[in-house]
Design an enzyme around this catalytic site. Structure first.
Site, PDB file in Angstrom:
ATOM      1  N   ARG A 160      11.749  -6.980   6.103  1.00 52.76           N
ATOM      2  CA  ARG A 160      11.817  -5.584   6.532  1.00 52.76           C
ATOM      3  C   ARG A 160      12.227  -5.476   8.006  1.00 52.76           C
ATOM      4  NH1 ARG A 160       6.529  -2.209   5.717  1.00 52.76           N
ATOM      5  NH2 ARG A 160       5.846  -3.673   7.297  1.00 52.76           N
ATOM      6  N   ARG A 188      10.945  -2.463  12.606  1.00 52.98           N
ATOM      7  CA  ARG A 188       9.614  -2.006  13.038  1.00 52.98           C
ATOM      8  C   ARG A 188       9.071  -2.989  14.074  1.00 52.98           C
ATOM      9  NH1 ARG A 188       5.299  -0.335   8.331  1.00 52.98           N
ATOM     10  NH2 ARG A 188       3.818  -1.440   9.653  1.00 52.98           N
ATOM     11  N   ARG A 223      -1.446  -9.072  13.020  1.00 53.09           N
ATOM     12  CA  ARG A 223      -1.863  -8.114  11.982  1.00 53.09           C
ATOM     13  C   ARG A 223      -2.629  -8.825  10.865  1.00 53.09           C
ATOM     14  NH1 ARG A 223       3.786  -5.862  10.631  1.00 53.09           N
ATOM     15  NH2 ARG A 223       2.821  -4.525   9.047  1.00 53.09           N
ATOM     16  N   LYS A 253       0.832  -1.214   0.000  1.00 50.38           N
ATOM     17  CA  LYS A 253       0.000   0.000   0.000  1.00 50.38           C
ATOM     18  C   LYS A 253       0.867   1.265   0.000  1.00 50.38           C
ATOM     19  CE  LYS A 253      -2.110  -1.127   3.891  1.00 50.38           C
ATOM     20  NZ  LYS A 253      -1.511  -2.449   4.183  1.00 50.38           N
ATOM     21  N   ARG A 309     -10.067   1.206   8.087  1.00 48.70           N
ATOM     22  CA  ARG A 309      -9.749  -0.173   8.452  1.00 48.70           C
ATOM     23  C   ARG A 309     -10.886  -0.820   9.222  1.00 48.70           C
ATOM     24  NH1 ARG A 309      -3.743   0.242   8.439  1.00 48.70           N
ATOM     25  NH2 ARG A 309      -2.877  -1.769   8.963  1.00 48.70           N
TER      26      ARG A 309
HETATM   27  P1  AP5 Z   1       4.714  -1.630   1.889  1.00 51.80           P
HETATM   28  O1  AP5 Z   1       4.596  -0.783   0.681  1.00 51.80           O
HETATM   29  O2  AP5 Z   1       5.260  -1.039   3.108  1.00 51.80           O
HETATM   30  O3  AP5 Z   1       3.303  -2.328   2.186  1.00 51.80           O
HETATM   31  P2  AP5 Z   1       2.142  -1.876   3.130  1.00 51.80           P
HETATM   32  O4  AP5 Z   1       0.923  -2.540   2.650  1.00 51.80           O
HETATM   33  O5  AP5 Z   1       2.141  -0.393   3.240  1.00 51.80           O
HETATM   34  O6  AP5 Z   1       2.640  -2.567   4.465  1.00 51.80           O
HETATM   35  P3  AP5 Z   1       2.597  -2.062   5.952  1.00 51.80           P
HETATM   36  O7  AP5 Z   1       3.499  -2.905   6.731  1.00 51.80           O
HETATM   37  O8  AP5 Z   1       2.768  -0.587   6.025  1.00 51.80           O
HETATM   38  O9  AP5 Z   1       1.114  -2.447   6.293  1.00 51.80           O
HETATM   39  P4  AP5 Z   1       0.251  -2.257   7.535  1.00 51.80           P
HETATM   40  O10 AP5 Z   1      -1.093  -2.060   6.976  1.00 51.80           O
HETATM   41  O11 AP5 Z   1       0.393  -3.338   8.516  1.00 51.80           O
HETATM   42  O12 AP5 Z   1       0.913  -0.988   8.248  1.00 51.80           O
HETATM   43  P5  AP5 Z   1       0.360   0.426   8.659  1.00 51.80           P
HETATM   44  O13 AP5 Z   1       1.504   1.294   8.823  1.00 51.80           O
HETATM   45  O14 AP5 Z   1      -0.772   0.831   7.818  1.00 51.80           O
HETATM   46  O15 AP5 Z   1       5.540  -2.918   1.490  1.00 51.80           O
HETATM   47  C1  AP5 Z   1       5.900  -3.881   2.466  1.00 51.80           C
HETATM   48  C2  AP5 Z   1       7.312  -4.378   2.217  1.00 51.80           C
HETATM   49  O16 AP5 Z   1       7.346  -5.065   0.963  1.00 51.80           O
HETATM   50  C3  AP5 Z   1       8.344  -3.260   2.092  1.00 51.80           C
HETATM   51  O17 AP5 Z   1       9.557  -3.703   2.608  1.00 51.80           O
HETATM   52  C4  AP5 Z   1       8.441  -3.033   0.585  1.00 51.80           C
HETATM   53  O18 AP5 Z   1       9.670  -2.525   0.190  1.00 51.80           O
HETATM   54  C5  AP5 Z   1       8.198  -4.423   0.029  1.00 51.80           C
HETATM   55  N1  AP5 Z   1       7.514  -4.425  -1.272  1.00 51.80           N
HETATM   56  C6  AP5 Z   1       6.568  -3.559  -1.721  1.00 51.80           C
HETATM   57  N2  AP5 Z   1       6.164  -3.886  -2.967  1.00 51.80           N
HETATM   58  C7  AP5 Z   1       6.858  -5.006  -3.299  1.00 51.80           C
HETATM   59  C8  AP5 Z   1       6.855  -5.849  -4.475  1.00 51.80           C
HETATM   60  N3  AP5 Z   1       6.066  -5.576  -5.524  1.00 51.80           N
HETATM   61  N4  AP5 Z   1       7.663  -6.920  -4.470  1.00 51.80           N
HETATM   62  C9  AP5 Z   1       8.466  -7.192  -3.395  1.00 51.80           C
HETATM   63  N5  AP5 Z   1       8.526  -6.435  -2.270  1.00 51.80           N
HETATM   64  C10 AP5 Z   1       7.710  -5.362  -2.218  1.00 51.80           C
HETATM   65  O19 AP5 Z   1      -0.259   0.087  10.109  1.00 51.80           O
HETATM   66  C11 AP5 Z   1       0.584  -0.311  11.155  1.00 51.80           C
HETATM   67  C12 AP5 Z   1      -0.188  -0.351  12.459  1.00 51.80           C
HETATM   68  O20 AP5 Z   1      -0.658   0.954  12.771  1.00 51.80           O
HETATM   69  C13 AP5 Z   1      -1.442  -1.221  12.487  1.00 51.80           C
HETATM   70  O21 AP5 Z   1      -1.136  -2.570  12.790  1.00 51.80           O
HETATM   71  C14 AP5 Z   1      -2.247  -0.556  13.602  1.00 51.80           C
HETATM   72  O22 AP5 Z   1      -1.716  -0.883  14.855  1.00 51.80           O
HETATM   73  C15 AP5 Z   1      -1.952   0.901  13.342  1.00 51.80           C
HETATM   74  N6  AP5 Z   1      -2.885   1.521  12.406  1.00 51.80           N
HETATM   75  C16 AP5 Z   1      -2.576   2.103  11.214  1.00 51.80           C
HETATM   76  N7  AP5 Z   1      -3.673   2.586  10.621  1.00 51.80           N
HETATM   77  C17 AP5 Z   1      -4.698   2.309  11.454  1.00 51.80           C
HETATM   78  C18 AP5 Z   1      -6.094   2.547  11.389  1.00 51.80           C
HETATM   79  N8  AP5 Z   1      -6.642   3.175  10.324  1.00 51.80           N
HETATM   80  N9  AP5 Z   1      -6.880   2.107  12.397  1.00 51.80           N
HETATM   81  C19 AP5 Z   1      -6.338   1.487  13.474  1.00 51.80           C
HETATM   82  N10 AP5 Z   1      -5.024   1.228  13.601  1.00 51.80           N
HETATM   83  C20 AP5 Z   1      -4.205   1.640  12.601  1.00 51.80           C
HETATM   84 MG    MG Z   2       2.313   0.941   4.816  1.00 51.81          MG
END
Ligand code: AP5
Ligand code: MG
Length: 187
Positions: free
Chosen positions: A127, A133, A144, A13, A88
């Site tokens: 990662r 992280r 997650r 994402k 979410r």
């Molecule tokens: P990346 O682009 O970082 O993917 P992502 O979907 O953004 O992954 P996240 O880890 O950020 O997802 P998440 O939803 O758990 O985290 P968030 O910060 O939203 O890619 C992932 C990895 O793969 C990277 O290393 C990248 O380089 C690699 N990659 C990308 N594309 C690739 C490809 N094509 N091929 C190979 N490798 C690739 O949320 C974190 C926490 O915050 C949650 O658990 C929760 O506690 C809290 N939180 C955030 N938002 C909310 C909300 N709205 N409500 C409640 N809690 C929330």
């Molecule tokens: Mg992300």
């Protein structure tokens, strides 16, 4: 244009959202980044969020809803934004719909990044070695993935009724996926 990028943790994402936001010249709003910044600064909100974040649980809507509203109301997001990592939950989806609706706007596209669970785990574990992280630890990753299935995946059906959900294969190179997204939304 308002585009929601939906997908499991690690589905890409953030990576795709950044490319798309630059191309469309709109801000990318990422609740996860906002939480990480608040935790780093040690604000009251950050300290409260950390109790949930580190375990891979959702931060409660009581904290997140205000954050979403504030971000969507920013002047930069007046004409469009990429929504990364929210809504979410059903309550968050309702708030997004209501906030945009009051301005005569709506979500235009929902891109659902489709990646197998094995690949998600592989990416997050890789990662963890580089970025350290807290929520990329094995137990938090498992939580997650469960939380995504339980609380967030049901939003797909909610939006599918409106015919705006596009399923995007999320494996392949970053450029290939970005190209698919460009084709889907037509710009
Ligand atoms: P990346 O682009 O970082 O993917 P992502 O979907 O953004 O992954 P996240 O880890 O950020 O997802 P998440 O939803 O758990 O985290 P968030 O910060 O939203 O890619 C992932 C990895 O793969 C990277 O290393 C990248 O380089 C690699 N990659 C990308 N594309 C690739 C490809 N094509 N091929 C190979 N490798 C690739 O949320 C974190 C926490 O915050 C949650 O658990 C929760 O506690 C809290 N939180 C955030 N938002 C909310 C909300 N709205 N409500 C409640 N809690 C929330
Ligand atoms: Mg992300």
């Amino acid at each position: 244009m308002f585009v929601l990028i939906l997908g499991a943790p690690g589905s890409g994402k953030g990576t795709q959202g950044k490319i798309l936001a630059e191309r469309l010249a709109v801000p990318k709003i990422t609740t996860g980044d906002l939480l990480r910044a608040a935790m780093k600064e040690g604000t009251p909100l950050g300290l409260e969020a950390k109790k949930f974040y580190d375990d891979g649980k959702l931060v409660p809507d009581s904290i997140i809803l205000g954050m979403i509203k504030e971000q969507l109301d920013r002047p930069e997001a007046k004409n469009g934004a990429i929504l990364d990592g929210f809504p979410r939950t059903a309550a968050q989806a309702e708030l997004v719909d209501k906030t945009l609706g009051q301005r005569g706007q709506r979500l235009n596209h929902i891109l659902l990044l489709d990646v197998t669970e094995d690949e998600l785990v592989r990416r997050m574990s890789a990662r963890a070695q580089v970025e350290g992280r807290a929520d990329d630890a094995p137990e938090a990753i498992a939580t997650r993935l469960q939380v995504y299935q339980r609380d967030t995946a049901p939003l797909i059906a909610h939006y599918a009724q409106r015919g705006i959900v596009h399923r995007v294969p999320g494996t392949g190179t970053v450029d290939q996926i970005a190209g698919d997204i460009k084709r889907i939304i037509g710009r």
